[in-house]
Write a protein that holds these residues in place. Structure first.
Motif, PDB file in Angstrom:
ATOM      1  N   MET A 170      -1.573  -9.943   3.245  1.00  0.00           N
ATOM      2  CA  MET A 170      -1.916  -9.970   1.826  1.00  0.00           C
ATOM      3  C   MET A 170      -2.825  -8.794   1.490  1.00  0.00           C
ATOM      4  O   MET A 170      -3.606  -8.332   2.332  1.00  0.00           O
ATOM      5  CB  MET A 170      -2.628 -11.277   1.485  1.00  0.00           C
ATOM      6  N   PRO A 171      -2.753  -8.306   0.260  1.00  0.00           N
ATOM      7  CA  PRO A 171      -3.656  -7.229  -0.167  1.00  0.00           C
ATOM      8  C   PRO A 171      -5.092  -7.714  -0.259  1.00  0.00           C
ATOM      9  O   PRO A 171      -5.360  -8.918  -0.267  1.00  0.00           O
ATOM     10  CB  PRO A 171      -3.117  -6.847  -1.554  1.00  0.00           C
ATOM     11  N   PHE A 172      -6.016  -6.751  -0.344  1.00  0.00           N
ATOM     12  CA  PHE A 172      -7.439  -7.075  -0.504  1.00  0.00           C
ATOM     13  C   PHE A 172      -7.723  -7.340  -1.981  1.00  0.00           C
ATOM     14  O   PHE A 172      -8.364  -6.546  -2.669  1.00  0.00           O
ATOM     15  CB  PHE A 172      -8.292  -5.912   0.002  1.00  0.00           C
ATOM     16  N   GLU A 173      -7.250  -8.499  -2.461  1.00  0.00           N
ATOM     17  CA  GLU A 173      -7.290  -8.789  -3.892  1.00  0.00           C
ATOM     18  C   GLU A 173      -8.704  -8.817  -4.449  1.00  0.00           C
ATOM     19  O   GLU A 173      -8.982  -8.284  -5.526  1.00  0.00           O
ATOM     20  CB  GLU A 173      -6.580 -10.114  -4.177  1.00  0.00           C
ATOM     21  N   GLY A 174      -9.645  -9.439  -3.719  1.00  0.00           N
ATOM     22  CA  GLY A 174     -11.020  -9.508  -4.205  1.00  0.00           C
ATOM     23  C   GLY A 174     -11.647  -8.133  -4.328  1.00  0.00           C
ATOM     24  O   GLY A 174     -12.317  -7.827  -5.326  1.00  0.00           O
ATOM     25  N   LEU A 175     -11.439  -7.289  -3.333  1.00  0.00           N
ATOM     26  CA  LEU A 175     -11.985  -5.933  -3.347  1.00  0.00           C
ATOM     27  C   LEU A 175     -11.401  -5.122  -4.500  1.00  0.00           C
ATOM     28  O   LEU A 175     -12.125  -4.416  -5.218  1.00  0.00           O
ATOM     29  CB  LEU A 175     -11.678  -5.242  -2.017  1.00  0.00           C
ATOM     30  N   ILE A 176     -10.107  -5.251  -4.698  1.00  0.00           N
ATOM     31  CA  ILE A 176      -9.424  -4.473  -5.736  1.00  0.00           C
ATOM     32  C   ILE A 176      -9.828  -4.936  -7.135  1.00  0.00           C
ATOM     33  O   ILE A 176     -10.168  -4.132  -8.005  1.00  0.00           O
ATOM     34  CB  ILE A 176      -7.899  -4.557  -5.525  1.00  0.00           C
ATOM     35  N   GLY A 199      -2.990  -8.479  -6.380  1.00  0.00           N
ATOM     36  CA  GLY A 199      -3.731  -7.732  -5.383  1.00  0.00           C
ATOM     37  C   GLY A 199      -3.161  -6.369  -5.040  1.00  0.00           C
ATOM     38  O   GLY A 199      -3.841  -5.551  -4.406  1.00  0.00           O
ATOM     39  N   LYS A 200      -1.939  -6.093  -5.442  1.00  0.00           N
ATOM     40  CA  LYS A 200      -1.339  -4.768  -5.196  1.00  0.00           C
ATOM     41  C   LYS A 200      -1.728  -3.847  -6.354  1.00  0.00           C
ATOM     42  O   LYS A 200      -1.475  -4.162  -7.520  1.00  0.00           O
ATOM     43  CB  LYS A 200       0.187  -4.876  -5.091  1.00  0.00           C
ATOM     44  N   ILE A 201      -2.354  -2.720  -6.019  1.00  0.00           N
ATOM     45  CA  ILE A 201      -2.861  -1.815  -7.048  1.00  0.00           C
ATOM     46  C   ILE A 201      -1.719  -1.281  -7.904  1.00  0.00           C
ATOM     47  O   ILE A 201      -0.677  -0.862  -7.392  1.00  0.00           O
ATOM     48  CB  ILE A 201      -3.623  -0.637  -6.402  1.00  0.00           C
ATOM     49  N   THR A 202      -1.931  -1.301  -9.205  1.00  0.00           N
ATOM     50  CA  THR A 202      -0.931  -0.783 -10.144  1.00  0.00           C
ATOM     51  C   THR A 202      -1.177   0.700 -10.389  1.00  0.00           C
ATOM     52  O   THR A 202      -2.305   1.103 -10.704  1.00  0.00           O
ATOM     53  CB  THR A 202      -1.010  -1.541 -11.480  1.00  0.00           C
ATOM     54  N   ILE A 203      -0.144   1.505 -10.220  1.00  0.00           N
ATOM     55  CA  ILE A 203      -0.242   2.940 -10.492  1.00  0.00           C
ATOM     56  C   ILE A 203       0.862   3.348 -11.455  1.00  0.00           C
ATOM     57  O   ILE A 203       1.880   2.667 -11.582  1.00  0.00           O
ATOM     58  CB  ILE A 203      -0.147   3.790  -9.205  1.00  0.00           C
ATOM     59  N   ASP A 204       0.637   4.488 -12.138  1.00  0.00           N
ATOM     60  CA  ASP A 204       1.678   4.994 -13.039  1.00  0.00           C
ATOM     61  C   ASP A 204       2.602   5.933 -12.268  1.00  0.00           C
ATOM     62  O   ASP A 204       2.521   6.052 -11.037  1.00  0.00           O
ATOM     63  CB  ASP A 204       1.065   5.676 -14.264  1.00  0.00           C
ATOM     64  N   GLY A 254       0.604   3.884  -0.778  1.00  0.00           N
ATOM     65  CA  GLY A 254       0.828   3.215   0.499  1.00  0.00           C
ATOM     66  C   GLY A 254       0.865   1.711   0.366  1.00  0.00           C
ATOM     67  O   GLY A 254       1.192   1.165  -0.698  1.00  0.00           O
ATOM     68  N   ASP A 255       0.486   1.023   1.433  1.00  0.00           N
ATOM     69  CA  ASP A 255       0.621  -0.428   1.476  1.00  0.00           C
ATOM     70  C   ASP A 255      -0.222  -1.151   0.435  1.00  0.00           C
ATOM     71  O   ASP A 255       0.136  -2.240  -0.008  1.00  0.00           O
ATOM     72  CB  ASP A 255       0.234  -0.946   2.867  1.00  0.00           C
ATOM     73  N   CYS A 256      -1.355  -0.553   0.016  1.00  0.00           N
ATOM     74  CA  CYS A 256      -2.183  -1.225  -0.990  1.00  0.00           C
ATOM     75  C   CYS A 256      -1.507  -1.236  -2.355  1.00  0.00           C
ATOM     76  O   CYS A 256      -1.915  -1.968  -3.254  1.00  0.00           O
ATOM     77  CB  CYS A 256      -3.564  -0.575  -1.088  1.00  0.00           C
ATOM     78  N   VAL A 257      -0.455  -0.432  -2.496  1.00  0.00           N
ATOM     79  CA  VAL A 257       0.325  -0.402  -3.735  1.00  0.00           C
ATOM     80  C   VAL A 257       1.634  -1.169  -3.581  1.00  0.00           C
ATOM     81  O   VAL A 257       2.009  -1.964  -4.441  1.00  0.00           O
ATOM     82  CB  VAL A 257       0.614   1.057  -4.159  1.00  0.00           C
ATOM     83  N   ASN A 258       2.330  -0.926  -2.460  1.00  0.00           N
ATOM     84  CA  ASN A 258       3.662  -1.540  -2.311  1.00  0.00           C
ATOM     85  C   ASN A 258       3.643  -2.862  -1.546  1.00  0.00           C
ATOM     86  O   ASN A 258       4.690  -3.514  -1.427  1.00  0.00           O
ATOM     87  CB  ASN A 258       4.639  -0.566  -1.652  1.00  0.00           C
ATOM     88  N   GLY A 259       2.492  -3.257  -1.014  1.00  0.00           N
ATOM     89  CA  GLY A 259       2.386  -4.530  -0.317  1.00  0.00           C
ATOM     90  C   GLY A 259       2.715  -4.479   1.155  1.00  0.00           C
ATOM     91  O   GLY A 259       2.549  -5.463   1.862  1.00  0.00           O
ATOM     92  N   GLY A 260       3.199  -3.318   1.631  1.00  0.00           N
ATOM     93  CA  GLY A 260       3.488  -3.176   3.054  1.00  0.00           C
ATOM     94  C   GLY A 260       4.906  -2.735   3.323  1.00  0.00           C
ATOM     95  O   GLY A 260       5.845  -3.530   3.199  1.00  0.00           O
ATOM     96  N   LYS A 261       5.066  -1.454   3.661  1.00  0.00           N
ATOM     97  CA  LYS A 261       6.382  -0.934   4.047  1.00  0.00           C
ATOM     98  C   LYS A 261       6.237  -0.236   5.395  1.00  0.00           C
ATOM     99  O   LYS A 261       5.391  -0.581   6.192  1.00  0.00           O
ATOM    100  CB  LYS A 261       6.923   0.012   2.968  1.00  0.00           C
ATOM    101  N   GLU A 262       7.083   0.766   5.643  1.00  0.00           N
ATOM    102  CA  GLU A 262       7.045   1.477   6.914  1.00  0.00           C
ATOM    103  C   GLU A 262       5.983   2.574   6.890  1.00  0.00           C
ATOM    104  O   GLU A 262       5.551   3.022   5.820  1.00  0.00           O
ATOM    105  CB  GLU A 262       8.419   2.099   7.219  1.00  0.00           C
ATOM    106  N   VAL A 263       5.599   3.038   8.081  1.00  0.00           N
ATOM    107  CA  VAL A 263       4.645   4.135   8.201  1.00  0.00           C
ATOM    108  C   VAL A 263       5.126   5.357   7.438  1.00  0.00           C
ATOM    109  O   VAL A 263       4.370   6.013   6.720  1.00  0.00           O
ATOM    110  CB  VAL A 263       4.412   4.490   9.684  1.00  0.00           C
ATOM    111  N   VAL A 264       6.399   5.649   7.553  1.00  0.00           N
ATOM    112  CA  VAL A 264       6.958   6.837   6.905  1.00  0.00           C
ATOM    113  C   VAL A 264       6.870   6.743   5.384  1.00  0.00           C
ATOM    114  O   VAL A 264       6.691   7.754   4.686  1.00  0.00           O
ATOM    115  CB  VAL A 264       8.420   7.069   7.371  1.00  0.00           C
ATOM    116  N   ASP A 265       6.955   5.530   4.841  1.00  0.00           N
ATOM    117  CA  ASP A 265       6.791   5.350   3.389  1.00  0.00           C
ATOM    118  C   ASP A 265       5.357   5.651   2.972  1.00  0.00           C
ATOM    119  O   ASP A 265       5.115   6.232   1.908  1.00  0.00           O
ATOM    120  CB  ASP A 265       7.161   3.915   2.983  1.00  0.00           C
ATOM    121  N   ALA A 266       4.400   5.258   3.817  1.00  0.00           N
ATOM    122  CA  ALA A 266       2.998   5.541   3.526  1.00  0.00           C
ATOM    123  C   ALA A 266       2.730   7.040   3.559  1.00  0.00           C
ATOM    124  O   ALA A 266       1.956   7.564   2.751  1.00  0.00           O
ATOM    125  CB  ALA A 266       2.101   4.818   4.528  1.00  0.00           C
TER     126      ALA A 266
END
Length: 454
Positions: free
Chosen positions: A382-388, A398-403, A417-429
């Motif tokens: 899960m994302p760091f919802e409280g921190l975000i 909890g996933k950061i919204t970007i334009d 990266g994962d804080c936006v998409n929730g968790g994908k592959e290393v190459v996506d990051a």
């Protein structure tokens, strides 16, 4: 049954955690494989790579004995190309798109060739890149994982001074702390980070955690822009009775302990159950077996047709002797004297498809019991919802919204990266880091009027 460490000899640990994808034994072997390439026009392997590595070009450079050119082609597109050659699920990316698959022939060993081209460049820190003159601009990057390192390197190449704030004692993020040790060693991860920072203009400050030792407000005040590459890392709970018993461990922490403390120091049960069947679940299950667990059972609530991991990863678990229980969901963890003794599971069946297209598991009313002394939870992160949310960042669960440019709702703050998409592959990051750097460069150019690309 007991959870103990040091179950095996040093030789057994070394054998069990040796490189699962060994490199070519010789330059000649690499040349033979490289010369199989058809050097396709509009190559599908390149299209399927999230970082758009020019695969035919780097392979051709191998055949023409141009190792530095080949390494540059890879690393200019993916600065973590060395690590990605070891951990990428290539069977569903570049190698899965190779035209040889249509001819019932083995695809080109692209990952192995990529490793051949990059490993020496990384360990010997070849000076493949040169920084542009300083632009007198400073950017803070939070997180020294794949997204943060990729962003930092791309910015530094353009003459921007970058400071990375990393909560751990080493860089690499998921590569260093969250992937099975037989795929990529801690030593290589350290060498890759050192190679990236050898460009200059990149400083990493360790033991600096957002929301604890450093605040986003302070970073906004001190730097011209901020990039958030904090990933995800909170284990999803099962929310069942017995989850707090001794012997219940989340997969993220289990893998982290292996990577941090070493194999002999990491305790493992005799009979282990792993809940889930994503990549993290596979890594936890196979490593539990390689640490000396006598039985490892993977419990998954759907069937093999719906697995989130790849078939190649599943094959590793099967070869390691892990048992698979399909259509089973945890209901309760039982224990004696505070220690795990049993896992009660519900028998499931598949119902209608959900929004993702996978059929929903439905209870049958039947249950069964597994005798276990350790349960590893790998039901997702899960994302760091409280921190975000606490930093006034717009987010969705909890996933950061970007334009479209990678910018958050806060001026000068970007994320990827994962804080936006929730968790994908290393190459996506890695690609997210490149995209973030591009957006930051445009932002700095717009607000300062200097020419970044001159």
């Amino acid at each position: 049954m007991a959870i103990v460490n040091n179950r095996l000899t040093a030789e057994q640990y070394e054998q069990n955690f040796s490189d699962i994808h060994p490199p070519f034994e010789s330059r000649e072997a690499a040349l033979i494989e490289a010369n199989r390439c058809l050097f396709c026009y509009d190559a599908p392997c390149m299209k399927s790579c999230p970082t758009s590595i020019d695969v035919p070009k780097f392979i051709r450079q191998i055949t023409t004995d141009n190792p530095k050119g080949s390494a540059h082609t890879i690393l200019s597109a993916n600065i973590l190309g060395g690590g990605c050659s070891k951990v990428c699920p290539v069977e569903k990316l570049c190698e899965g798109s190779c035209v040889y698959n249509l001819m019932n022939e083995p695809p080109i060993s692209i990952a192995k060739l990529q490793r051949f081209s990059t490993e020496k460049a990384i360990t010997e820190k070849w000076p493949l890149f040169r920084r542009k003159p300083s632009k007198n601009k400073k950017v803070a990057v939070v997180g020294a994982g794949p997204a943060g390192l990729s962003c930092a390197h791309a910015l530094s190449r353009e003459g921007v001074e970058v400071t990375i704030y990393e909560k751990e004692s080493k860089g690499g993020g998921l590569m260093t702390y969250g992937i099975a040790a037989y795929k990529v060693t801690p030593q290589f991860c350290e060498e890759e980070v050192d190679f990236i920072t050898s460009l200059g203009g990149i400083t990493i400050k360790y033991h600096q955690e957002l929301g604890k030792t450093v605040s986003l407000a302070d970073l906004q005040h001190q730097y011209d822009a901020v990039y958030l590459g904090i990933g995800v890392g909170l284990a999803r709970q099962l929310d069942i009775p017995g989850e707090t018993l001794h012997g219940v461990e989340d997969a993220i922490r289990f893998i982290y302990n292996i990577r941090t403390n070493g194999y002999p120091a990491t305790p493992v049960g005799d009979k282990v159950a792993v809940i889930g069947l994503g990549m993290t679940a596979i890594d936890a299950a196979t490593q539990a077996k390689r640490l000396g667990a006598r039985e490892v059972t993977i419990v998954y609530r759907r069937t093999q047709a719906e697995i989130p991991c790849t078939e190649a990863e599943l094959a590793i678990a099967k070869l390691d002797g892990c048992r698979l229980l399909w259509l089973a969901a945890p209901q309760e963890i039982r224990g004696e004297n505070g220690h795990v003794t049993q896992l009660v599971c519900r028998q499931m069946q598949l119902g209608e498809a959900d929004a993702s297209g996978r059929r929903i598991p439905v209870e049958t009313g039947e249950t069964f019991v597994l005798e276990v002394d350790m349960v590893i939870k790998a039901a997702g992160q899960m994302p760091f919802e409280g921190l975000i949310s606490g930093n006034q960042l717009e987010n969705r669960y909890g996933k950061i919204t970007i334009d479209a440019t990678g910018s958050t709702n806060l001026r000068g703050v970007f994320a990827g990266g994962d804080c936006v998409n929730g968790g994908k592959e290393v190459v996506d990051a890695v690609q997210a880091g490149k995209d973030g750097a591009k957006a930051i460069l445009e932002f700095l150019k717009y607000f300062s009027g200097f020419g970044l690309h001159g």
